[in-house]
Design an enzyme around this catalytic site. Structure first.
Site, short mmCIF file in Angstrom:
data_model
loop_
_atom_site.label_atom_id
_atom_site.label_comp_id
_atom_site.label_asym_id
_atom_site.label_seq_id
_atom_site.Cartn_x
_atom_site.Cartn_y
_atom_site.Cartn_z
N HIS A 168 0.81 -1.22 0.00
CA HIS A 168 0.00 0.00 0.00
C HIS A 168 0.85 1.27 0.00
CE1 HIS A 168 -3.04 -2.82 2.17
NE2 HIS A 168 -3.13 -2.95 0.86
C1 LIG Z 1 0.09 -7.67 -4.59
C2 LIG Z 1 -0.87 -6.60 -4.17
C3 LIG Z 1 -1.93 -6.93 -3.31
C4 LIG Z 1 -2.82 -5.94 -2.91
N1 LIG Z 1 -3.94 -6.31 -2.21
C5 LIG Z 1 -4.93 -5.40 -2.01
C6 LIG Z 1 -6.19 -5.79 -1.49
O1 LIG Z 1 -6.45 -6.97 -1.23
N2 LIG Z 1 -7.13 -4.83 -1.32
C7 LIG Z 1 -6.91 -3.52 -1.61
O2 LIG Z 1 -7.78 -2.70 -1.37
N3 LIG Z 1 -5.71 -3.12 -2.10
C8 LIG Z 1 -4.75 -4.04 -2.35
N4 LIG Z 1 -3.57 -3.65 -2.94
C9 LIG Z 1 -3.36 -2.22 -3.20
C10 LIG Z 1 -4.21 -1.64 -4.31
O3 LIG Z 1 -4.41 -2.57 -5.34
C11 LIG Z 1 -3.52 -0.37 -4.83
O4 LIG Z 1 -3.37 0.57 -3.78
C12 LIG Z 1 -4.31 0.32 -5.94
O5 LIG Z 1 -4.61 -0.58 -6.97
C13 LIG Z 1 -3.48 1.49 -6.47
O6 LIG Z 1 -4.18 2.13 -7.49
P1 LIG Z 1 -3.46 3.25 -8.39
O7 LIG Z 1 -4.47 3.66 -9.39
O8 LIG Z 1 -2.88 4.27 -7.48
O9 LIG Z 1 -2.23 2.51 -9.06
P2 LIG Z 1 -2.21 1.21 -9.97
O10 LIG Z 1 -3.49 0.45 -9.85
O11 LIG Z 1 -0.95 0.50 -9.66
O12 LIG Z 1 -2.19 1.78 -11.45
C14 LIG Z 1 -1.11 2.42 -12.04
C15 LIG Z 1 -1.14 2.07 -13.51
O13 LIG Z 1 -0.28 2.94 -14.22
C16 LIG Z 1 0.45 2.18 -15.16
N5 LIG Z 1 1.69 2.91 -15.47
C17 LIG Z 1 2.73 3.13 -14.65
N6 LIG Z 1 3.67 3.84 -15.28
C18 LIG Z 1 3.20 4.10 -16.52
C19 LIG Z 1 3.71 4.80 -17.64
N7 LIG Z 1 4.90 5.38 -17.61
N8 LIG Z 1 2.94 4.86 -18.76
C20 LIG Z 1 1.72 4.28 -18.81
N9 LIG Z 1 1.20 3.59 -17.77
C21 LIG Z 1 1.93 3.52 -16.64
C22 LIG Z 1 0.68 0.86 -14.48
O14 LIG Z 1 1.02 -0.16 -15.38
C23 LIG Z 1 -0.66 0.65 -13.79
O15 LIG Z 1 -1.58 0.00 -14.62
C24 LIG Z 1 -2.64 -4.60 -3.35
C25 LIG Z 1 -1.60 -4.27 -4.21
C26 LIG Z 1 -0.72 -5.27 -4.63
C27 LIG Z 1 0.39 -4.91 -5.58
#
Ligand SMILES: Cc1cc2nc3c(=O)[nH]c(=O)nc-3n(C[C@H](O)[C@H](O)[C@H](O)COP(=O)(O)OP(=O)(O)OC[C@H]3O[C@@H](n4cnc5c(N)ncnc54)[C@H](O)[C@@H]3O)c2cc1C
Length: 532
Positions: free
Chosen positions: A467
């Site tokens: 997280h």
């Molecule tokens: C293994 C794991 C288990 C987890 N378990 C849970 C759970 O059970 N419940 C829960 O609530 N949360 C969980 N989390 C946390 C939760 O999933 C994340 O906090 C949340 O998905 C983050 O969302 P975000 O939109 O900030 O980033 P992300 O969902 O990580 O999205 C970022 C996106 O940007 C893309 N990206 C990055 N750089 C670039 C670039 N230069 N150009 C184009 N695209 C790019 C990436 O590929 C990705 O698709 C978990 C996370 C992980 C990794």
């Protein structure tokens, strides 16, 4: 030319893309570095076990050497696929504590208190239990109880009760504290990622353009206005222009990296990396923090209904594959961390400062290490760590991984709470409810009985529970990156919308909170467009 360009198709990017493209007059481009979410390992919940090991849909970052972890480097998995981390996560639906959002608001972020954000949680949600004061129905994100819960989840909950904790049937209801079963983001026995919830149903919209395999290398500026993006796609460098806004949703580790690559960050660091300064913003990449976590593993070779590598485990798995393929039920609908709880390290704490995740298998090194035989594990993590680290550039190469330094256990208070948490967790696991299975604590931790020994065990074994947040902090101070409308300070046409804006991590899992952030951002963006 698009009205909006969204960088990153993760939890936030997918939700934002769907909401903004509801207006057919608005053109939205969504750029995701990873591929489409075609792998069955994503859609079958138990595929999670294999996603941790595979680089196909996972950036597989590591941290810098962590002094608080005896110099070890931590592992930072992140989704690199449509849906982002919601396509590889453990699918727990949790929102954190009401006090977390009230804290954001009290820090000067108007409109982010719990009563302000609750409607967005509800708008995003379709809870199969039905609607009430705290839950919504009819929203895109399906939330439900596990289809085929393992027998051990309720056994763990009973153990928690025997250790003196209240049973909680809804961690996202009026009271967070207690032990219980988690609800999950599943539908019909499948993972329900943000891509499935928000993007898949809307792919026929002619005003929504999803480009996968598109790695954004920088944001393009005209003076202080973001006007587009540059990205690499199928071996070519391409550009797209945005007439209204560029929306950065690349997650807590990569949004600050993209800002810095584009010339937005601490002047000295940018110049050191040979990057021309567009805007000196020293808070970019600072304030990284994460839920530091430690796992206790218990060997229970006779408890064959737990996940494990053995002959009977293999037979069950084969049966499970057939059952899941035919009915979308059975053991493969597990998210592994089926039960858990929110507890206090000391009775005098006002709200829970620790979270438990009970796992129906033996979990070593994030599941990357193969372990034989049956057993169970329990995580304890610290919900509001004081330690703060950073994300910095390793180089100006946009394809290079950033330097990730969460500074785990840099603050003594974090260690003291985690030691306490480890002792509470061990006490729960020793209760009569579990004792009948004759489990044996793994020798790795069993020898740690004094506080000093437990501290050593933690330093040798703790790591993230996935997280990371805070690297583009929302606020109005000199080290803050975005304002309460998520607009980047000092620039026009650019917002950050993802986990990086959290001023302080919420006390719970972060997927639902990030989706809430995107839901709220969509309204702010639409309101700004009407004004202009
Ligand atoms: C293994 C794991 C288990 C987890 N378990 C849970 C759970 O059970 N419940 C829960 O609530 N949360 C969980 N989390 C946390 C939760 O999933 C994340 O906090 C949340 O998905 C983050 O969302 P975000 O939109 O900030 O980033 P992300 O969902 O990580 O999205 C970022 C996106 O940007 C893309 N990206 C990055 N750089 C670039 C670039 N230069 N150009 C184009 N695209 C790019 C990436 O590929 C990705 O698709 C978990 C996370 C992980 C990794």
């Amino acid at each position: 030319m698009f009205d909006y360009i969204i960088i990153g198709g993760g939890s936030a990017g997918c939700a934002l893309a769907a909401r903004l493209s509801e207006d057919p007059a608005v053109n939205v481009a969504l750029l995701e570095a990873g591929p489409a979410d075609k792998s069955v390992l994503i859609h079958c919940p138990a595929g999670l076990a294999l996603l941790a090991k595979s680089g196909d849909a996972n950036w597989q970052f590591e941290t810098t050497a962590q002094p608080g972890l005896n110099g070890r480097k931590g592992y930072q998995p992140r989704g690199k696929v449509m849906g982002g981390s919601s396509s590889v996560n453990a699918m727990i639906y949790a929102r954190g504590h009401r006090a977390d959002y009230d804290h954001w608001a009290a820090e000067g972020n108007a409109g982010w208190g719990y009563d302000d954000v609750l409607p967005y949680f509800k708008r995003s949600e379709h809870n199969e239990r039905g609607a009430d004061t705290f839950h919504g129905t009819g929203g895109p994100l399906n939330v439900k109880d596990l289809t085929t819960p393992n027998r051990f989840g309720p056994i763990f909950v009973k153990a928690g009760q025997q250790a003196g904790f209240p049973v909680n049937t809804d961690f996202n209801g009026p009271e967070q504290e207690g032990v219980g079963m988690y609800q999950v983001t599943h539908k019909n026995g499948e993972r329900f990622s943000a891509a499935k919830a928000y993007v898949a149903p809307n792919l026929s919209r002619t005003n929504l353009h999803v480009i996968t395999g598109a790695h954004t290398t920088r944001i393009l500026f005209e003076q202080k206005r973001a006007v587009g993006v540059e990205y690499q796609h199928e071996g070519h460098v391409k550009q797209l222009k945005a007439s209204r806004e560029v929306l950065l949703c690349a997650g807590a580790l990569q949004s600050p990296q993209i800002l810095m690559l584009s010339g937005v960050g601490a002047r000295a660091d940018l110049l050191k990396n040979g990057i021309a300064v567009v805007h000196d913003l020293p808070g970019v990449g600072q304030n990284l923090h994460d839920h530091v976590d430690v796992v206790q593993v218990v060997h229970a070779p006779q408890a064959k209904e737990l996940f494990g590598i053995s002959l009977s485990g293999l037979v069950s798995a084969v049966k499970g594959i057939f059952e899941w393929r035919k009915y979308r039920t059975g053991m493969l609908t597990t998210n592994f961390a089926e039960a858990g709880g929110f507890i206090k390290s000391q009775p005098q704490e006002a709200i829970p400062d620790l979270q438990l995740h009970f796992v129906i298998g033996k979990l070593v090194d994030h599941g990357r290490k193969t372990v034989f035989g049956h057993g169970y594990s329990c995580h304890v993590c610290l919900l509001r760590p004081l330690s703060r680290g950073s994300v910095r550039l390793a180089s100006k190469d946009p394809l290079a991984a950033p330097l990730i330094d969460p500074n785990f256990l840099g603050d003594r208070d974090d260690m003291d709470r985690l030691i306490q948490g480890f002792k509470i967790m061990r006490n729960i696991l020793s209760q009569p409810s579990l004792a009948g299975f004759h489990g044996k604590e793994s020798p790795k931790s069993a020898g740690a009985t004094t506080d000093l020994q437990i501290e050593q065990f933690i330093r040798d074994n703790a790591d993230t529970i996935y997280h990371p947040v805070g690297t583009c902090r929302m606020g109005s101070g000199p080290m803050d990156v975005v304002d309460a409308q998520l607009r980047v300070h000092g620039l026009q046409g650019l917002r950050v919308v993802d986990a990086s804006i959290m001023p302080r991590v919420v006390g719970g899992n972060t997927n639902a909170p990030v989706i809430m952030i995107a839901e709220k951002a969509a309204d702010m963006i639409r309101a700004a467009a009407v004004k202009n």
